[in-house]
Write an enzyme that holds these catalytic residues in place. Structure first.
Site, PDB file in Angstrom:
ATOM      1  N   ASP A 257       0.826  -1.218   0.000  1.00  0.00           N
ATOM      2  CA  ASP A 257       0.000   0.000   0.000  1.00  0.00           C
ATOM      3  C   ASP A 257       0.859   1.266   0.000  1.00  0.00           C
ATOM      4  O   ASP A 257       1.984   1.261   0.499  1.00  0.00           O
ATOM      5  CB  ASP A 257      -0.902  -0.025   1.241  1.00  0.00           C
ATOM      6  CG  ASP A 257      -2.063   0.956   1.118  1.00  0.00           C
ATOM      7  OD1 ASP A 257      -2.347   1.425  -0.006  1.00  0.00           O
ATOM      8  OD2 ASP A 257      -2.688   1.256   2.159  1.00  0.00           O
TER       9      ASP A 257
ATOM     10  N   GLU B 118       1.337 -13.145  12.561  1.00  0.00           N
ATOM     11  CA  GLU B 118       1.989 -11.981  13.181  1.00  0.00           C
ATOM     12  C   GLU B 118       1.831 -10.788  12.243  1.00  0.00           C
ATOM     13  O   GLU B 118       2.087 -10.901  11.038  1.00  0.00           O
ATOM     14  CB  GLU B 118       3.479 -12.266  13.412  1.00  0.00           C
ATOM     15  CG  GLU B 118       3.753 -13.352  14.434  1.00  0.00           C
ATOM     16  CD  GLU B 118       3.240 -12.967  15.823  1.00  0.00           C
ATOM     17  OE1 GLU B 118       3.344 -11.786  16.209  1.00  0.00           O
ATOM     18  OE2 GLU B 118       2.745 -13.875  16.528  1.00  0.00           O
TER      19      GLU B 118
ATOM     20  N   ASN C 103       1.175   3.514  -2.892  1.00  0.00           N
ATOM     21  CA  ASN C 103       1.686   3.968  -4.195  1.00  0.00           C
ATOM     22  C   ASN C 103       1.191   5.368  -4.542  1.00  0.00           C
ATOM     23  O   ASN C 103       1.944   6.201  -5.042  1.00  0.00           O
ATOM     24  CB  ASN C 103       1.239   3.017  -5.310  1.00  0.00           C
ATOM     25  CG  ASN C 103       1.787   1.619  -5.143  1.00  0.00           C
ATOM     26  OD1 ASN C 103       2.625   1.387  -4.275  1.00  0.00           O
ATOM     27  ND2 ASN C 103       1.319   0.691  -5.954  1.00  0.00           N
TER      28      ASN C 103
ATOM     29  N   ASN D  87     -11.021  -2.429  -5.131  1.00  0.00           N
ATOM     30  CA  ASN D  87     -10.239  -1.528  -5.995  1.00  0.00           C
ATOM     31  C   ASN D  87     -10.886  -1.325  -7.368  1.00  0.00           C
ATOM     32  O   ASN D  87     -10.550  -0.377  -8.088  1.00  0.00           O
ATOM     33  CB  ASN D  87      -8.798  -2.021  -6.172  1.00  0.00           C
ATOM     34  CG  ASN D  87      -7.945  -1.894  -4.919  1.00  0.00           C
ATOM     35  OD1 ASN D  87      -7.005  -2.656  -4.721  1.00  0.00           O
ATOM     36  ND2 ASN D  87      -8.257  -0.927  -4.052  1.00  0.00           N
TER      37      ASN D  87
HETATM   38  C1  IPE Z   1      -5.481  -2.602  -0.023  1.00  0.00           C
HETATM   39  O1  IPE Z   1      -5.143  -1.265  -0.164  1.00  0.00           O
HETATM   40  C2  IPE Z   1      -5.422  -3.316  -1.340  1.00  0.00           C
HETATM   41  C3  IPE Z   1      -4.109  -3.435  -1.944  1.00  0.00           C
HETATM   42  C4  IPE Z   1      -2.970  -3.005  -1.466  1.00  0.00           C
HETATM   43  C5  IPE Z   1      -4.085  -4.125  -3.200  1.00  0.00           C
HETATM   44  P1  IPE Z   1      -6.225  -0.108  -0.338  1.00  0.00           P
HETATM   45  O2  IPE Z   1      -5.485   1.137  -0.525  1.00  0.00           O
HETATM   46  O3  IPE Z   1      -7.191  -0.494  -1.403  1.00  0.00           O
HETATM   47  O4  IPE Z   1      -6.996  -0.155   1.051  1.00  0.00           O
HETATM   48  P2  IPE Z   1      -7.766   0.985   1.841  1.00  0.00           P
HETATM   49  O5  IPE Z   1      -8.748   1.571   0.880  1.00  0.00           O
HETATM   50  O6  IPE Z   1      -6.759   1.990   2.283  1.00  0.00           O
HETATM   51  O7  IPE Z   1      -8.398   0.289   2.991  1.00  0.00           O
HETATM   52  C1  IPE Z   2      -1.611   0.323  -3.333  1.00  0.00           C
HETATM   53  O1  IPE Z   2      -1.398   1.692  -3.338  1.00  0.00           O
HETATM   54  C2  IPE Z   2      -1.877  -0.220  -4.721  1.00  0.00           C
HETATM   55  C3  IPE Z   2      -3.249  -0.706  -4.920  1.00  0.00           C
HETATM   56  C4  IPE Z   2      -4.207  -0.686  -4.052  1.00  0.00           C
HETATM   57  C5  IPE Z   2      -3.545  -1.258  -6.225  1.00  0.00           C
HETATM   58  P1  IPE Z   2      -2.582   2.728  -3.332  1.00  0.00           P
HETATM   59  O2  IPE Z   2      -2.983   3.019  -4.741  1.00  0.00           O
HETATM   60  O3  IPE Z   2      -3.683   2.264  -2.456  1.00  0.00           O
HETATM   61  O4  IPE Z   2      -1.874   4.012  -2.707  1.00  0.00           O
HETATM   62  P2  IPE Z   2      -2.480   4.986  -1.618  1.00  0.00           P
HETATM   63  O5  IPE Z   2      -2.942   4.162  -0.484  1.00  0.00           O
HETATM   64  O6  IPE Z   2      -3.594   5.726  -2.290  1.00  0.00           O
HETATM   65  O7  IPE Z   2      -1.335   5.862  -1.260  1.00  0.00           O
HETATM   66 MG    MG Z   3      -4.050   2.473  -0.485  1.00  0.00          MG
END
Ligand code: IPE
Ligand code: IPE
Ligand code: MG
Length: 264
Positions: free
Chosen positions: A30, A217, A32, A78
């Site tokens: 998470d 864990e 990105n 997503n």
């Molecule tokens: C969880 O991250 C899913 C992945 C990393 C693929 P999200 O960014 O979608 O989760 P939330 O929305 O912060 O809970």
């Molecule tokens: C994780 O990064 C990747 C996916 C969920 C596909 P995010 O896209 O959720 O990045 P943030 O959480 O918005 O920073």
């Molecule tokens: Mg995210």
């Protein structure tokens, strides 16, 4: 030298005991979007950069001898993101599978996938099943790609199949137990994770492997996924090796030590 090929001897302060490695590490990759935002870039740049972290982590886990690595790449929820971002991510998965297949073969890494594959675009489904087929005989490590995956949906589908078996008279309700449910999950042939890592400082599971994480864990780090590399994985493993897993028992020496749990 590319980041993914750093020898582990580069990190003498982060020595991991090879006898007490987790058998299965699962990662919620998470952060990105935030990585890109702080640089004034489009979210997709964060996803693109995140691909390098995937390579570094796969390589490091392979070097260490971790048998199973699950990567949460795309959740069921997503799909509700903007169409352009979803399209970009699908293209990225497609490209990743094509560009990495040679390396995966060379490293003897098997790829499997969990999730609702029918929702993926046909081109992604095709390269994914090609990669799964190509790598099926590899034995050194298994990389589990969680794509269009949701933990609740996984449990619901398993419950539905069991309900059908009960309705058809193949099993009795009193025969339904944890083992039966476990065998109906998408992870039926994968051990439960020993260690869950979530990057980006969020302290939640976001519908990942809900049933399977019962005694895992948990390790949370502020590091954003595109910055997560060898050093960060080693840190997480050191933290894991500092823990005592009790599985509900008492810590009197009779409870299961990390190494014993890994062999179970
Ligand atoms: C969880 O991250 C899913 C992945 C990393 C693929 P999200 O960014 O979608 O989760 P939330 O929305 O912060 O809970
Ligand atoms: C994780 O990064 C990747 C996916 C969920 C596909 P995010 O896209 O959720 O990045 P943030 O959480 O918005 O920073
Ligand atoms: Mg995210």
């Amino acid at each position: 030298m590319e980041a993914s090929s750093l020898p582990l001897s580069e990190f003498p302060n982060l020595s991991v005991d090879p006898a007490r490695l987790p058998r299965h590490v699962a990662i919620v990759m998470d952060g990105n979007g935030r990585w890109a935002r702080v640089r004034g870039l489009n979210r997709c740049e964060g996803h693109r950069r995140g691909k390098d972290s995937v390579r570094a982590v796969v390589e490091t886990a392979r070097q260490l001898g971790i048998p199973y690595l699950t990567l949460f790449a795309f959740s069921n929820e997503n799909w509700q993101r903007p169409k352009t971002e979803v399209r970009f991510l699908m293209q990225l998965f497609h490209r990743y599978l094509i560009t990495e297949s040679k390396r995966l073969m060379k490293r003897d890494i098997r790829v499997v996938a969990i999730g609702e594959m029918s929702r993926l675009p046909a081109a992604v489904r095709r390269v994914l099943s090609d990669t799964i087929r190509l790598t099926a005989g590899n034995r050194t490590m298994t990389v589990v790609l969680a794509l269009s995956y949701g933990g609740r949906q996984d449990v619901v589908e398993a419950a539905r199949r069991i309900a059908e078996a009960v309705a058809a008279g193949r099993i009795k309700p009193e025969q339904v137990d944890e083992r039966m449910l476990q065998r109906e999950l998408l992870t039926w042939n994968i051990p439960d994770p020993d260690l869950l890592i979530r990057t980006s400082g969020e302290l939640r599971l976001s519908n990942f492997l809900l049933f399977q994480l019962a005694y895992t864990e948990l390790y949370f780090t502020e590091t954003l996924w595109p910055d997560f590399r060898e050093r960060d994985l080693l840190r997480a493993l050191c933290a894991y090796q500092g823990r005592t897993r009790r599985f509900g028992m008492v810590d009197d020496g009779a409870s299961i030590s990390l190494s014993a749990a890994n062999q179970a």
